[in-house]
Design a protein around this motif. Sequence first.
Motif, short mmCIF file in Angstrom:
data_model
loop_
_atom_site.label_atom_id
_atom_site.label_comp_id
_atom_site.label_asym_id
_atom_site.label_seq_id
_atom_site.Cartn_x
_atom_site.Cartn_y
_atom_site.Cartn_z
N LYS A 153 -15.16 8.07 -25.26
CA LYS A 153 -16.17 8.94 -25.83
C LYS A 153 -17.12 8.11 -26.67
CE LYS A 153 -13.88 13.42 -25.91
NZ LYS A 153 -13.60 14.62 -26.73
N GLY A 154 -18.30 8.59 -26.83
CA GLY A 154 -19.27 7.83 -27.62
C GLY A 154 -20.64 8.44 -27.52
N GLY A 155 -21.62 7.59 -27.45
CA GLY A 155 -22.99 8.08 -27.39
C GLY A 155 -23.92 7.04 -26.82
N LEU A 156 -25.19 7.33 -26.92
CA LEU A 156 -26.22 6.43 -26.41
C LEU A 156 -27.16 6.07 -27.55
CD1 LEU A 156 -27.07 8.29 -23.08
CD2 LEU A 156 -25.53 6.35 -23.38
N ARG A 157 -27.76 4.92 -27.41
CA ARG A 157 -28.68 4.43 -28.43
C ARG A 157 -29.87 3.76 -27.77
NH1 ARG A 157 -27.73 -0.92 -32.13
NH2 ARG A 157 -29.62 -0.78 -33.40
N VAL A 158 -31.08 4.15 -28.19
CA VAL A 158 -32.28 3.45 -27.74
C VAL A 158 -32.47 2.24 -28.63
CG1 VAL A 158 -34.77 3.60 -27.48
CG2 VAL A 158 -33.34 5.53 -26.82
N ASN A 159 -32.41 1.05 -28.04
CA ASN A 159 -32.43 -0.18 -28.82
C ASN A 159 -33.35 -1.20 -28.15
OD1 ASN A 159 -31.85 -2.17 -30.68
ND2 ASN A 159 -29.98 -2.82 -29.64
N GLY A 160 -34.64 -1.05 -28.37
CA GLY A 160 -35.59 -2.00 -27.82
C GLY A 160 -36.32 -1.50 -26.59
N THR A 161 -36.98 -2.43 -25.90
CA THR A 161 -37.86 -2.08 -24.79
C THR A 161 -37.78 -3.12 -23.70
OG1 THR A 161 -39.40 -1.06 -26.36
CG2 THR A 161 -40.26 -1.55 -24.18
#
Length: 397
Positions: free
Chosen positions: A211-219
């Motif tokens: 279980k966990g999540g997502l992260r937007v980290n950069g491009t």
Amino acid sequence: MNKTFLTKAVKMTLIFLICSFMLFLSGCWDRVEINDLALVVATGLDKTDDDKIELSVQIVNPKAHKGGQGAGGGQGGTKPTIVKKVTGQTIFDARSKLQEKVPRRLFWGHNQVIIIGEKMAEEGIQKHIDFFARHPSPRLRAYTFVTEGKAIDTLKIIPDLESSSAEVAGELANFKVGLSVTVKDLLQMLSGEARAAALPWIEVEQDPSNKGGLRVNGTAIFKKDKMVGRIDDKVTRGVLWLRDEIALAAVTVEPKGAEDQISFNLLRSSTELIPKIENGNWKMIVKIVTEDDVVENETKLNLGNPKIVKRLERQLEQDIDKRIRLTLEQVQKEMEADIFGFAETFHRQYPDQWSKVKDQWDDKFPEIEVEIKSKAYIRRPGQSTTPQGVPEKEVKG
């Protein structure tokens, strides 16, 4: 008698016409029951080692939503979504094979996100994105991301808060914590003057229980539809400033001559690109105006003092300039990818000069001189101007 006869004839004619028209009414001939549909909410695109397409889809699990269960619920621990994958020569070929494995008709009208694996991004995405623009079912408003490794691994994540990883990715795009790019936006960038594009980089944050999540980290940065590099979250902020897409920003500075730090929250911002060509020199003036609130003051500075506020505004401007310079160094000088819209801006302002360099824009773009003119305003110091919990005699200013 004649009037009566004519009235009856008109009525009979109208009845006949109405009855005739009813024969041509289609009704619900193409009706499809919801129970016969498999709702696709996310799509993953990967490249196999033998150069085939691996298509993965996240489908709503109807068993988890029976009996009025909530979106994050389910019955007996049933997962709210199911992930299926298949391999094909093209996306449509893979889609056709996938339909053979799913006992319901695949419905793409609810597809929220498209996640592209790193390998496909490096080899080129233009010909694969064509399916989502050409086929009538997928939505052009679907948000697009690039992820490390394989896209299917992102779809398999079971989030802590939301019902699916598709919902998490969609919400992150809506919050504009980084770049927010739809399929339509991506197509416009790829067909633009610079032929460069930028997509948000999404990462998996996973614990041992899966279980966990997502992260937007950069491009992820693209030139002619191939990923040429990646920038981190700090450099991405500079991209957002230059593209006039900054929406959420927390800026923390350490005032000169003071201990500890002050944090600011962005209220609003605007960026204007002004192209200049003088004596053969190409220059882009970037004018930025930003308004901020103070949300935390760890120092002993009195924010009710206009002189102190002015000094802090100058520091904010310097911080913006520094971020943009860092971005230009990596994206303009090193990657040579015009994801800022410089090409379109020069084309509109100087069409004749542009026509002479458009075929050599990749060489011209890194040479463009960029002048940054930023202006920051601190609108509110918070609910108090003086530092809280600090004796009055220790307050500075």
